[in-house]
Design an enzyme around this catalytic site. Structure first.
Site, short mmCIF file in Angstrom:
data_model
loop_
_atom_site.label_atom_id
_atom_site.label_comp_id
_atom_site.label_asym_id
_atom_site.label_seq_id
_atom_site.Cartn_x
_atom_site.Cartn_y
_atom_site.Cartn_z
N GLU A 145 -122.22 39.11 4.98
CA GLU A 145 -122.21 40.55 4.64
C GLU A 145 -121.51 41.35 5.73
OE1 GLU A 145 -126.12 42.03 3.60
OE2 GLU A 145 -126.65 40.17 2.58
N GLU A 179 -133.90 37.69 4.39
CA GLU A 179 -134.58 38.60 5.35
C GLU A 179 -136.08 38.37 5.47
OE1 GLU A 179 -133.53 42.60 4.21
OE2 GLU A 179 -131.44 42.33 4.78
N HIS A 192 -124.04 42.64 10.04
CA HIS A 192 -123.79 44.08 9.99
C HIS A 192 -123.77 44.59 11.43
CE1 HIS A 192 -124.30 44.21 5.67
NE2 HIS A 192 -125.46 43.60 5.77
N ASP A 236 -119.73 43.72 8.09
CA ASP A 236 -119.10 45.01 8.29
C ASP A 236 -119.27 45.39 9.76
OD1 ASP A 236 -121.82 45.88 8.14
OD2 ASP A 236 -121.53 46.73 6.14
N ASN A 274 -130.71 33.57 4.34
CA ASN A 274 -129.80 34.65 4.76
C ASN A 274 -130.59 35.72 5.51
OD1 ASN A 274 -127.07 35.81 4.41
ND2 ASN A 274 -128.11 37.41 3.21
C1 XIL Z 1 -127.43 46.81 0.04
C2 XIL Z 1 -126.41 47.33 -0.95
O1 XIL Z 1 -125.14 47.28 -0.33
C3 XIL Z 1 -126.75 48.74 -1.35
O2 XIL Z 1 -125.91 49.17 -2.41
C4 XIL Z 1 -128.21 48.83 -1.81
O3 XIL Z 1 -128.54 50.17 -2.04
C5 XIL Z 1 -129.14 48.25 -0.78
O4 XIL Z 1 -128.75 46.92 -0.48
N1 XIL Z 1 -128.83 43.26 3.39
C6 XIL Z 1 -128.65 42.64 2.18
C7 XIL Z 1 -127.92 43.33 1.10
O5 XIL Z 1 -128.98 41.45 2.04
O6 XIL Z 1 -128.41 42.99 -0.18
C8 XIL Z 1 -127.99 44.84 1.28
O7 XIL Z 1 -127.18 45.44 0.28
C9 XIL Z 1 -127.56 45.23 2.67
C10 XIL Z 1 -128.46 44.62 3.70
#
Ligand code: XIL
Length: 302
Positions: free
Chosen positions: A235, A127, A206, A237, A169
């Site tokens: 990641e 990020e 996401h 969802d 990422n």
């Molecule tokens: C999130 C986790 O799922 C949570 O449990 C935590 O509180 C915060 O981080 N981007 C990412 C992940 O790269 O590491 C994040 O994970 C979600 C967004």
């Protein structure tokens, strides 16, 4: 095939999930994990605050719990994440300049060395680009150490674990027309042209109504792959339910399968109740561990 992992393996890919160490004692959770997935990412346990809570004192207990559980079950592990502006330990948050640069590089070196040979791919930097129209870097304490902090982190990771694939990422990089996507693309192009070690780009993916699956998602994956890197959905969802959610999961899965260098998909949790999202039902299993329509659409698409 009757599981996500076995179905993904039919095309040489993997299907993974984020795992939380605190849930490994839940037999429903672990049962689905062991049955369905062949790749694991620690949801929080390999982040900077978890692995170096005090400067130069490293803590691998929970990361190891997840890694060993996965490896004992024959699963591979994605490492997440070596350098990030978020979830930094308190001591690092207030650092700057050369001291911070050196602390970050030491962290990358120590953690990647500790896990050397056991990680399929590391999210070396997470990020680092800004949202909005600039296409530039996100402001952060790490960015203020100099624009070359990302390549320095990648070089340190390569030296520490030459066998791990090294990924950049990010989120909101799924739409090809988005300035942030273009900014990351130009960085990867630059790294490849100058020989900075980078092997893969992770798309967090996401998705929700504000940030839906873009129509050009496959184009984005393919354009990055054409730079000579693997691409991974890291990641996933997708907010929603029923057939509309299932069709979005189908589209994402098919986009990956259509891109030769899309090597795998990871969902960010197992049951809806395991999700980091405060509300909603974004995952493949309901709170009771039952397969949702979204699960079936992914399995059929793989
Ligand atoms: C999130 C986790 O799922 C949570 O449990 C935590 O509180 C915060 O981080 N981007 C990412 C992940 O790269 O590491 C994040 O994970 C979600 C967004």
């Amino acid at each position: 095939a009757t599981t996500l992992g076995a179905a993904a393996q039919q095309s040489g890919r993997y299907f993974g999930t984020a795992v939380a160490a605190g849930r490994l004692g839940d037999s429903t959770y672990t049962g689905i994990l062991n049955r369905e997935f062949d790749m694991v990412t620690a949801e929080n346990e390999m982040k900077m605050d978890a692995t170096e809570p005090n400067q130069n004192q490293f803590s691998y207990g929970n990361g190891d719990r997840i890694l060993n559980q996965a490896r004992n079950q024959g699963k591979r592990v994605r490492g997440h994440a070596l350098a990030w502006h978020s979830q930094q330990p308190g001591w690092m948050q207030n650092m700057s300049g050369t001291a911070l640069r050196n602390a970050m590089l030491n962290h990358v070196t120590q953690v990647a060395t500790y896990y050397r040979g056991k990680i399929y791919a590391w999210d070396v930097v997470n990020e680092a680009f800004a949202d909005g129209s600039s296409g530039g870097r996100r402001d952060s304490n790490l960015q203020r150490t100099g624009n070359d902090w990302i390549e320095a982190a990648f070089r340190a990771a390569r030296a520490a674990d030459p066998g791990a694939k090294l990924c950049y990422n990010d989120y909101n990089t799924d739409d090809w027309s988005h300035a942030k996507t273009q900014g990351v693309y130009r960085m990867v192009q630059d790294f490849k042209s100058r020989g900075v070690p980078i092997d893969c780009v992770g798309f967090q993916s996401h998705f929700n109504s504000q940030s839906p699956v873009p129509s050009n998602y496959q184009t984005t994956l393919q354009n990055f792959a054409n730079l000579g890197v693997d691409v991974q959905i890291t990641e996933l969802d997708i907010e929603g339910s029923g057939s509309s959610q299932a069709s979005n999961y189908d589209r994402v899965t098919r986009a990956c399968l259509a891109v030769t260098r899309c090597t795998g998909i990871t969902v960010w949790g197992i049951r809806d109740t395991d999700s980091w999202r405060a509300s909603g039902t974004p995952l493949l299993f309901d709170g009771n561990g039952n397969k949702k329509a979204a699960y079936t659409s992914v399995l059929n698409a793989l």
